[in-house]
Design an enzyme around this catalytic site. Structure first.
Site, mmCIF file in Angstrom:
data_model
loop_
_atom_site.group_PDB
_atom_site.id
_atom_site.type_symbol
_atom_site.label_atom_id
_atom_site.label_comp_id
_atom_site.label_asym_id
_atom_site.label_seq_id
_atom_site.Cartn_x
_atom_site.Cartn_y
_atom_site.Cartn_z
ATOM 1 N N LYS A 218 -27.784 -27.007 -13.272
ATOM 2 C CA LYS A 218 -27.940 -27.273 -14.794
ATOM 3 C C LYS A 218 -29.148 -27.207 -15.396
ATOM 4 C CE LYS A 218 -23.597 -30.341 -14.602
ATOM 5 N NZ LYS A 218 -23.402 -31.641 -14.585
ATOM 6 N N LYS B 79 -15.610 -18.978 -12.050
ATOM 7 C CA LYS B 79 -14.578 -20.015 -12.375
ATOM 8 C C LYS B 79 -14.086 -19.773 -13.938
ATOM 9 C CE LYS B 79 -14.864 -24.356 -11.479
ATOM 10 N NZ LYS B 79 -15.188 -25.827 -10.952
ATOM 11 N N LYS C 164 -14.279 -22.623 -20.538
ATOM 12 C CA LYS C 164 -14.551 -22.124 -21.840
ATOM 13 C C LYS C 164 -15.531 -21.277 -22.452
ATOM 14 C CE LYS C 164 -13.505 -24.957 -25.591
ATOM 15 N NZ LYS C 164 -13.439 -25.878 -26.310
#
Ligand code: TRP
Length: 330
Positions: free
Chosen positions: A115, A196, A199
């Site tokens: 991240k 994966k 959205k």
């Protein structure tokens, strides 16, 4: 025999997709209905603030996800469902645990590193502390079981490291935490099946629980496959992904038939896709129906969250009293 406590959390994204559902949320419902655990489920709205988020739509997104959870069958009569930020003890326990966690343990977390690489303009303290808040979520209820996807393994290992440190320093209090892994956690993007489902990968790659039947069908029909059934035993990731979804949702006989056709190399992907779209739509229909009902009755959704908060709070307050006492706070 006393039931064991099980805790899980999910970050609010506004709209859950089939990957969230098959990878985690369906399991929440199955575990709840097994009657074997005291289930505590939380929308972890504090966690999702650690990366850039849209402040204006945040409340709406959280409520929409609460509606999703109720629509798929999380039952407030059987489970506690609440918003993390409404039980302040999560943050207090996080702080207490912060004082015993070496920074080096947090810096080696792969999700943090990932991240931080992706959000290099906003590497905030919360991002580094994310796993400690997750540990606090789990330990606050003295949970022993945590259903998660495999991507959370390192965080659960950290949970056990931290609770051992706590117990050594302040006295035996927390029990070892055990993950419950979900089968078929790896639902992939329909457009880029090496990644994966998410959205952020674009509309067409992701089946939302709230998509119309038409949208579901269109997305499945245009999903990426390959040039035809292969001789090798290994399916290409795109086809494998369609089979995974089919096997998780369809009558086993149907899934078996398509599998046999594949291995005989007579399977037409268009037929597989048509059948899959049908299966997914049939499965989602009652979920959509329930969703429509709840969207017209937001008052009762808020009331459920309020009741969940009260139930979570009463456990959290009691445990927090004991924890404060152990660590020498008044
Ligand atoms: N980190 C988890 C995820 O992204 C979400 C989460 C937060 C969680 N707190 C938790 C999961 C506690 C299980 C238990 O999936």
């Amino acid at each position: 025999m006393d039931k064991k406590t099980l805790f899980s959390g999910i970050q609010p994204t506004g709209e859950f997709h089939l990957g969230n559902y098959l990878g985690a949320l369906k399991n929440w419902v199955d575990l709840q209905n097994s009657g074997e655990y005291n289930c505590i489920y939380s929308i972890v709205d504090l966690h999702a603030m650690t990366i850039d988020y849209d402040v204006k739509s945040y409340q709406e997104k959280v409520i929409s996800n609460a509606i999703d959870l109720l629509s798929i069958g999380v039952d407030p009569q059987k489970s506690i469902l609440f918003l993390q930020s409404q039980v302040p003890e999560h943050s207090v326990l996080c702080w207490i645990l912060n004082t015993i966690v070496p920074v080096s343990e947090l810096e080696r977390m792969t999700q943090y590193k990932d991240k931080a690489r992706k959000n290099d303009k906003n590497i905030n303290m919360g991002l580094l502390d994310y796993p400690v808040l997750m540990v606090a979520d789990i330990l606050l209820y003295k949970s022993e079981f945590v259903p998660v996807g495999e991507d959370q393994t390192q965080h659960l290992e950290l949970t056990n490291i931290i609770l051992r440190k706590f117990n050594n320093k302040f006295g035996e209090y927390f029990q070892k935490v055990n993950p419950i892994y979900t089968k078929g956690t790896r639902i992939r993007s329909l457009q880029d099946p090496n990644r994966k489902m998410s959205k952020s990968m674009g509309e067409k790659s992701c089946l939302l629980l709230n998509d119309s039947p038409d949208a579901i069908t269109k997305k499945i029909m245009s999903s990426v496959t390959d040039t035809g059934p292969q001789k090798s035993i290994h399916m290409s990731p795109g086809v494998d992904n369609l089979f995974t979804i089919l096997e998780l949702l369809a009558d086993p006989e149907i899934a078996k038939k398509f599998n046999v056709d594949y291995h005989n190399r007579v399977l037409k992907y268009s037929e597989l896709k048509t059948a899959l779209a049908d299966v997914v739509n049939k499965h989602l229909e009652p979920i959509r129906e329930k969703r429509r009902e709840l969207e017209n009755d937001k008052g009762s959704v808020l009331k459920i969250l309020e009741e969940g908060r009260e139930k979570a709070k009463s456990i959290a307050e009691q445990n927090m009293k004991e924890i404060k006492n152990l660590v020498g706070l008044i």
